[in-house]
Design a protein around this motif. Sequence first.
Motif, PDB file in Angstrom:
ATOM      1  N   GLY A  96       0.827  -1.203   0.000  1.00 23.73           N
ATOM      2  CA  GLY A  96       0.000   0.000   0.000  1.00 23.73           C
ATOM      3  C   GLY A  96       0.859   1.249   0.000  1.00 23.73           C
ATOM      4  N   PHE A  97       0.248   2.407  -0.247  1.00 21.47           N
ATOM      5  CA  PHE A  97       1.017   3.638  -0.388  1.00 21.47           C
ATOM      6  C   PHE A  97       1.746   3.983   0.909  1.00 21.47           C
ATOM      7  N   VAL A  98       1.027   4.049   2.020  1.00 20.20           N
ATOM      8  CA  VAL A  98       1.672   4.375   3.292  1.00 20.20           C
ATOM      9  C   VAL A  98       2.541   3.210   3.753  1.00 20.20           C
ATOM     10  N   GLY A  99       2.154   1.977   3.424  1.00 22.75           N
ATOM     11  CA  GLY A  99       2.994   0.830   3.737  1.00 22.75           C
ATOM     12  C   GLY A  99       4.358   0.937   3.100  1.00 22.75           C
ATOM     13  N   LYS A 100       4.402   1.341   1.820  1.00 25.01           N
ATOM     14  CA  LYS A 100       5.683   1.507   1.128  1.00 25.01           C
ATOM     15  C   LYS A 100       6.519   2.607   1.774  1.00 25.01           C
ATOM     16  N   LEU A 101       5.880   3.716   2.143  1.00 24.42           N
ATOM     17  CA  LEU A 101       6.615   4.803   2.794  1.00 24.42           C
ATOM     18  C   LEU A 101       7.170   4.368   4.149  1.00 24.42           C
ATOM     19  N   THR A 102       6.387   3.577   4.883  1.00 23.88           N
ATOM     20  CA  THR A 102       6.852   3.083   6.178  1.00 23.88           C
ATOM     21  C   THR A 102       8.009   2.106   6.007  1.00 23.88           C
ATOM     22  N   ALA A 103       7.913   1.236   5.022  1.00 25.93           N
ATOM     23  CA  ALA A 103       9.005   0.306   4.731  1.00 25.93           C
ATOM     24  C   ALA A 103      10.282   1.075   4.388  1.00 25.93           C
ATOM     25  N   ASP A 104      10.139   2.134   3.602  1.00 23.54           N
ATOM     26  CA  ASP A 104      11.299   2.940   3.231  1.00 23.54           C
ATOM     27  C   ASP A 104      11.921   3.608   4.454  1.00 23.54           C
ATOM     28  N   HIS A 105      11.068   4.099   5.355  1.00 26.12           N
ATOM     29  CA  HIS A 105      11.593   4.719   6.569  1.00 26.12           C
ATOM     30  C   HIS A 105      12.362   3.706   7.409  1.00 26.12           C
ATOM     31  N   LEU A 106      11.809   2.523   7.584  1.00 29.51           N
ATOM     32  CA  LEU A 106      12.494   1.496   8.362  1.00 29.51           C
ATOM     33  C   LEU A 106      13.808   1.087   7.697  1.00 29.51           C
ATOM     34  N   ALA A 107      13.806   0.989   6.381  1.00 28.49           N
ATOM     35  CA  ALA A 107      15.021   0.598   5.668  1.00 28.49           C
ATOM     36  C   ALA A 107      16.133   1.615   5.871  1.00 28.49           C
ATOM     37  N   ARG A 108      15.772   2.877   5.986  1.00 28.39           N
ATOM     38  CA  ARG A 108      16.772   3.933   6.129  1.00 28.39           C
ATOM     39  C   ARG A 108      17.161   4.200   7.582  1.00 28.39           C
ATOM     40  N   GLN A 109      16.249   3.946   8.519  1.00 27.51           N
ATOM     41  CA  GLN A 109      16.474   4.390   9.890  1.00 27.51           C
ATOM     42  C   GLN A 109      16.684   3.269  10.903  1.00 27.51           C
ATOM     43  N   ALA A 110      16.227   2.065  10.630  1.00 24.87           N
ATOM     44  CA  ALA A 110      16.374   0.987  11.614  1.00 24.87           C
ATOM     45  C   ALA A 110      17.835   0.544  11.694  1.00 24.87           C
ATOM     46  N   PRO A 120       1.203  15.425   6.411  1.00 24.11           N
ATOM     47  CA  PRO A 120       0.848  14.716   7.651  1.00 24.11           C
ATOM     48  C   PRO A 120       0.272  13.329   7.436  1.00 24.11           C
ATOM     49  N   GLY A 121      -0.515  13.138   6.381  1.00 23.23           N
ATOM     50  CA  GLY A 121      -1.153  11.852   6.165  1.00 23.23           C
ATOM     51  C   GLY A 121      -0.278  10.830   5.474  1.00 23.23           C
ATOM     52  N   TYR A 122       0.884  11.247   5.011  1.00 24.07           N
ATOM     53  CA  TYR A 122       1.751  10.340   4.260  1.00 24.07           C
ATOM     54  C   TYR A 122       3.163  10.317   4.846  1.00 24.07           C
ATOM     55  N   LYS A 123       3.970  11.342   4.533  1.00 19.52           N
ATOM     56  CA  LYS A 123       5.372  11.325   4.940  1.00 19.52           C
ATOM     57  C   LYS A 123       5.519  11.321   6.453  1.00 19.52           C
ATOM     58  N   ALA A 124       4.850  12.262   7.137  1.00 17.65           N
ATOM     59  CA  ALA A 124       4.972  12.340   8.592  1.00 17.65           C
ATOM     60  C   ALA A 124       4.379  11.107   9.265  1.00 17.65           C
ATOM     61  N   THR A 125       3.293  10.595   8.718  1.00 14.87           N
ATOM     62  CA  THR A 125       2.677   9.387   9.284  1.00 14.87           C
ATOM     63  C   THR A 125       3.617   8.193   9.194  1.00 14.87           C
ATOM     64  N   ALA A 126       4.312   8.041   8.079  1.00 12.75           N
ATOM     65  CA  ALA A 126       5.251   6.924   7.933  1.00 12.75           C
ATOM     66  C   ALA A 126       6.354   6.996   8.979  1.00 12.75           C
ATOM     67  N   VAL A 127       6.815   8.198   9.280  1.00 14.52           N
ATOM     68  CA  VAL A 127       7.840   8.362  10.321  1.00 14.52           C
ATOM     69  C   VAL A 127       7.267   7.993  11.687  1.00 14.52           C
ATOM     70  N   MET A 128       6.068   8.492  11.993  1.00 15.82           N
ATOM     71  CA  MET A 128       5.472   8.216  13.303  1.00 15.82           C
ATOM     72  C   MET A 128       5.215   6.729  13.495  1.00 15.82           C
ATOM     73  N   LEU A 129       4.715   6.065  12.462  1.00 15.76           N
ATOM     74  CA  LEU A 129       4.435   4.630  12.571  1.00 15.76           C
ATOM     75  C   LEU A 129       5.730   3.830  12.687  1.00 15.76           C
ATOM     76  N   GLY A 130       6.706   4.149  11.855  1.00 17.73           N
ATOM     77  CA  GLY A 130       7.972   3.435  11.912  1.00 17.73           C
ATOM     78  C   GLY A 130       8.680   3.606  13.244  1.00 17.73           C
ATOM     79  N   GLU A 131       8.684   4.826  13.769  1.00 15.53           N
ATOM     80  CA  GLU A 131       9.349   5.072  15.047  1.00 15.53           C
ATOM     81  C   GLU A 131       8.584   4.458  16.216  1.00 15.53           C
TER      82      GLU A 131
END
Length: 410
Positions: free
Chosen positions: A15-29, A350-361
């Motif tokens: 999904g769209f936000v799923g992909k953004l969250t995966a990208d955040h985890l790949a870069r930050q975890a 807020p509904g996409y980029k920032a949300t992916a950061v909040m969910l990943g963190e």
Amino acid sequence: MSNRDYDIVLFGATGFVGKLTADHLARQAPDDVRIALAGRDRAKVEAIRDALPNAADWPVVVADSFDASSLRELAESARVVISTVGPYAKYGLPLVEACATAGTDYLDLTGEVLFVRESIDRFQELADSTGARIVHSCGFDSIPSDLGAFVLAEKVHADGAGDLGDTTLYMAMKGGFSGGTIASALNQLDEVRSDKDRRRIATDKFALSPARDQEPSGEWRDSAAVRESDEIGAWSGPFVMATFNTRIVRRSNALLQHAYGRSFRYREVQRTGRGLHGRLTAYALAGALGAGFGAMSVPLLRPLVERVLPSPGDGPDEKTRDAGYFRATLRTTTTTGTAYQSVVAAQGDPGYKATAVMLGESALSLALSRDECPLPDGLGGGVLTPATALGNVLVERLRAQGFDIEATVV
């Protein structure tokens, strides 16, 4: 849970936000965090994984929301499960049940009152007994609201300034709501229109309270009013997610034994600006929201509304996501008469980029620092909120990601 195969499994990676969250985890975890991606279609999930940085060796788990055995295997393999698969009332409860049964921590992005209420009713005792932390609403709904009230109360209590009194969140933002959020809203609208009992729950100010009969009287009603606030010197109109976020904040207060205060009253509005422009914008916002929800309630107009709104899985391009922002300012006057404010703000749609950061963190908070995360007194787990399950661990992680989170005397 040290014998689990994975630290984090992200369900809904295509999904769209799923992909953004995966990208955040790949870069930050950190490199030693064991992450897997999950979805119905192995090939599609593998394609998402292969496009990510630092994720070539991430496993893929095949699971389906309507296949209980696959969800059970997913939950039993992970310490933390993230779900971006909505509408949650339609797809989410079987995975919550699997995680509650397995003692697996669970995070999602829901903004659906009815789904969270059913999750509480069905799985609170089970999750408490297994130690699973079921944490709903770990994105723009409702982390800015929940952490804003949390840090505000902490500051007031640290200063010995009494408890929180009347508290208003003023939201300023640029950006949109995801197609998944809109799909969830449409699904819940259908439920409340056809069932008066569910309509009563959805409109109850304390719909998510753990003990409805113990809540104080006099709480503000939901309102779509346009106001000019002396508190901030600006106009405000209705905030579209207020009827959900306020329930999460009130649940946090109740789970914390009403630590924010028995005289705490809470509402959310959207700041529209000063002067005539701010006033006209507030009235336009109120009219647009009223017309939009009205049109969604009319069967003949529903297909037209669905054509013009984003669909689940769709979202803005990277430039548009980067240009977005939000700033949640909470203002209160304490029981000792002192004015305080807290701010939770970040760059990014807020509904996409920032949300992916909040969910990943949020997921990394539990995966890396679970023993430092809070837990309400008397509970071993259960259906919690971001403030009561993650607290200052998440606050510090978000600050490290560039979020502004602070509380001060005004």
